[in-house]
Scaffold this motif. Structure first.
Motif, PDB file in Angstrom:
ATOM      1  N   ILE A   3     158.982   2.308 -47.786  1.00 12.97           N
ATOM      2  CA  ILE A   3     159.326   0.977 -47.290  1.00 12.97           C
ATOM      3  C   ILE A   3     160.759   0.983 -46.799  1.00 12.97           C
ATOM      4  N   ALA A   4     161.012   0.293 -45.708  1.00  8.62           N
ATOM      5  CA  ALA A   4     162.374   0.072 -45.224  1.00  8.62           C
ATOM      6  C   ALA A   4     162.655  -1.420 -45.208  1.00  8.62           C
ATOM      7  N   LEU A   5     163.740  -1.833 -45.861  1.00  4.19           N
ATOM      8  CA  LEU A   5     164.192  -3.221 -45.821  1.00  4.19           C
ATOM      9  C   LEU A   5     165.405  -3.283 -44.912  1.00  4.19           C
ATOM     10  N   VAL A   6     165.349  -4.184 -43.936  1.00  6.99           N
ATOM     11  CA  VAL A   6     166.422  -4.293 -42.948  1.00  6.99           C
ATOM     12  C   VAL A   6     167.398  -5.373 -43.399  1.00  6.99           C
ATOM     13  N   ASP A  27     164.919   3.260 -36.285  1.00  6.89           N
ATOM     14  CA  ASP A  27     165.629   4.012 -37.320  1.00  6.89           C
ATOM     15  C   ASP A  27     164.770   4.157 -38.575  1.00  6.89           C
ATOM     16  N   ALA A  28     164.068   3.076 -38.938  1.00  5.47           N
ATOM     17  CA  ALA A  28     163.216   3.122 -40.121  1.00  5.47           C
ATOM     18  C   ALA A  28     162.089   4.128 -39.935  1.00  5.47           C
ATOM     19  N   ALA A  29     161.478   4.124 -38.759  1.00  8.40           N
ATOM     20  CA  ALA A  29     160.404   5.077 -38.474  1.00  8.40           C
ATOM     21  C   ALA A  29     160.929   6.501 -38.512  1.00  8.40           C
ATOM     22  N   ASP A  30     162.104   6.725 -37.946  1.00 12.76           N
ATOM     23  CA  ASP A  30     162.700   8.069 -37.965  1.00 12.76           C
ATOM     24  C   ASP A  30     162.994   8.526 -39.386  1.00 12.76           C
ATOM     25  N   ALA A  31     163.262   7.561 -40.277  1.00 13.85           N
ATOM     26  CA  ALA A  31     163.544   7.887 -41.677  1.00 13.85           C
ATOM     27  C   ALA A  31     162.274   8.049 -42.503  1.00 13.85           C
ATOM     28  N   GLY A  32     161.117   7.839 -41.872  1.00 14.19           N
ATOM     29  CA  GLY A  32     159.845   8.047 -42.557  1.00 14.19           C
ATOM     30  C   GLY A  32     159.175   6.808 -43.089  1.00 14.19           C
ATOM     31  N   ALA A  33     159.648   5.630 -42.699  1.00 11.83           N
ATOM     32  CA  ALA A  33     159.067   4.393 -43.214  1.00 11.83           C
ATOM     33  C   ALA A  33     157.638   4.178 -42.708  1.00 11.83           C
ATOM     34  N   ASP A  34     156.813   3.650 -43.588  1.00 12.32           N
ATOM     35  CA  ASP A  34     155.471   3.200 -43.224  1.00 12.32           C
ATOM     36  C   ASP A  34     155.436   1.697 -43.022  1.00 12.32           C
ATOM     37  N   LEU A  35     156.340   0.991 -43.700  1.00 14.42           N
ATOM     38  CA  LEU A  35     156.421  -0.471 -43.656  1.00 14.42           C
ATOM     39  C   LEU A  35     157.869  -0.878 -43.469  1.00 14.42           C
ATOM     40  N   VAL A  36     158.116  -1.806 -42.540  1.00 14.69           N
ATOM     41  CA  VAL A  36     159.459  -2.322 -42.289  1.00 14.69           C
ATOM     42  C   VAL A  36     159.435  -3.826 -42.527  1.00 14.69           C
ATOM     43  N   VAL A  37     160.356  -4.319 -43.362  1.00 13.19           N
ATOM     44  CA  VAL A  37     160.409  -5.741 -43.702  1.00 13.19           C
ATOM     45  C   VAL A  37     161.774  -6.298 -43.308  1.00 13.19           C
TER      46      VAL A  37
END
Length: 297
Positions: A3-6, A27-37
């Motif tokens: 999970i990535a929290l912005v 950036d979240a996708a590049d860091a491997g996130a599946d979910l961005v909130v």
């Protein structure tokens, strides 16, 4: 699952805020996130800071429909990078406006929208002049990142709302938030989310606004909590950050809420989402009242 929290400062330029948000998804996708909130009102100022009647423009002019330009742009980038995205905006639907979180699947599909049900009105949060109480209930979405529910900001304070998500087997609950420094007593902010996760057996992912906006200081401290009630990851106070957290959705099924609490519920004794309110007459009390008074013969 990651999970990535912005948690990011709001630029002065509205277009810059939106572009910053799209960059955060990349950036979240590049860091491997599946979910961005994202936080509440993800790409705009926090409009309810002042009463609606003090604005020189109609609230409807601040809003946009869903689907609309913002949703479509977020969907495009979600599809491009293969991530699930939950963001938040002021939605216009006919002559009404809502505090709304669209849920975008990893293939760019708009799975639906959750509208905030409970609308507050107090100093700095004059939201009743901006938002119609939500009419979407508490849906849970089947996403590429698991079964996902959304509790927008104020809705998290209502245990019956979080329980509705748990009863639909939510594994992750995204919480777009706008919380200020000193709004609640020390420790309550984290404890409330930890307890909600523990009592319901899901991960909670709260993304908070950060930075000074006129007279409001948004604190940050975005966090992810697990079904055991522990904090998995937390962002610092007052700093822009992309908070990453790795979680194991299988832990939900092993949590006390899923192995004990939910199975031992008594829905036959509930009324309007809570334990029935009428006065009870337990059997032992009735028996005692009917018993003969031996002392008096």
């Amino acid at each position: 699952m990651d999970i990535a929290l912005v948690q990011q400062f709001l630029p002065d330029n509205p277009l810059g805020a939106f572009e910053q948000g799209l960059d955060a998804i990349r950036d979240a996708a590049d860091a491997g996130a599946d979910l961005v909130v994202f936080p509440e009102l993800s790409f705009t100022p926090f409009y309810p800071r002042i009463p609606a009647e003090e604005r020189g423009e109609d609230v409807a002019d601040l809003a946009e429909p869903v689907p609309g330009p913002t949703t479509e742009s977020v969907a495009d980038i979600a599809e491009k990078y293969g991530v699930v995205v939950v963001f938040n905006l002021l939605e216009r639907d006919g002559d009404r406006t809502y505090d709304t979180s669209p849920v975008i699947d990893a293939d760019g599909t708009l799975l639906g929208c959750t509208r905030m049900m409970h609308v507050p009105d107090y100093e700095g949060f004059h939201e009743q002049g901006y938002y119609t109480p939500g009419d979407t209930g508490a849906p849970v979405y089947e996403t590429a990142a698991g079964r996902l529910g959304v509790a927008i900001c104020y809705d998290r304070h209502y245990p019956e709302y979080l329980r509705a998500l748990a009863l639909q087997d939510a594994e992750v609950v995204a919480i777009p938030q706008a919380g200020t420094a000193g709004e609640w007593p020390k420790g309550v902010y984290e404890s409330e989310i930890r307890i909600g996760s523990f009592q319901n057996g899901f991960y909670a992912a709260m993304a908070n606004r950060v930075g000074q906006e006129e007279d409001l200081l948004f604190e940050g401290r975005s966090l992810v909590t697990g079904p055991s009630g522990r904090i998995v990851a937390q962002a610092p106070t007052g700093k822009a950050i992309l908070l990453m957290a790795s979680i194991d959705l299988e832990k939900c099924a092993e949590a006390p809420a899923r192995t004990r609490f939910l199975g031992d519920r008594r829905p036959d004794r509930y009324e309007d989402g809570a334990v029935e309110l009428q006065a009870s007459t337990p059997a032992h009390r009735t028996a005692l009242a009917d018993a003969p008074d031996e002392a008096g013969g």
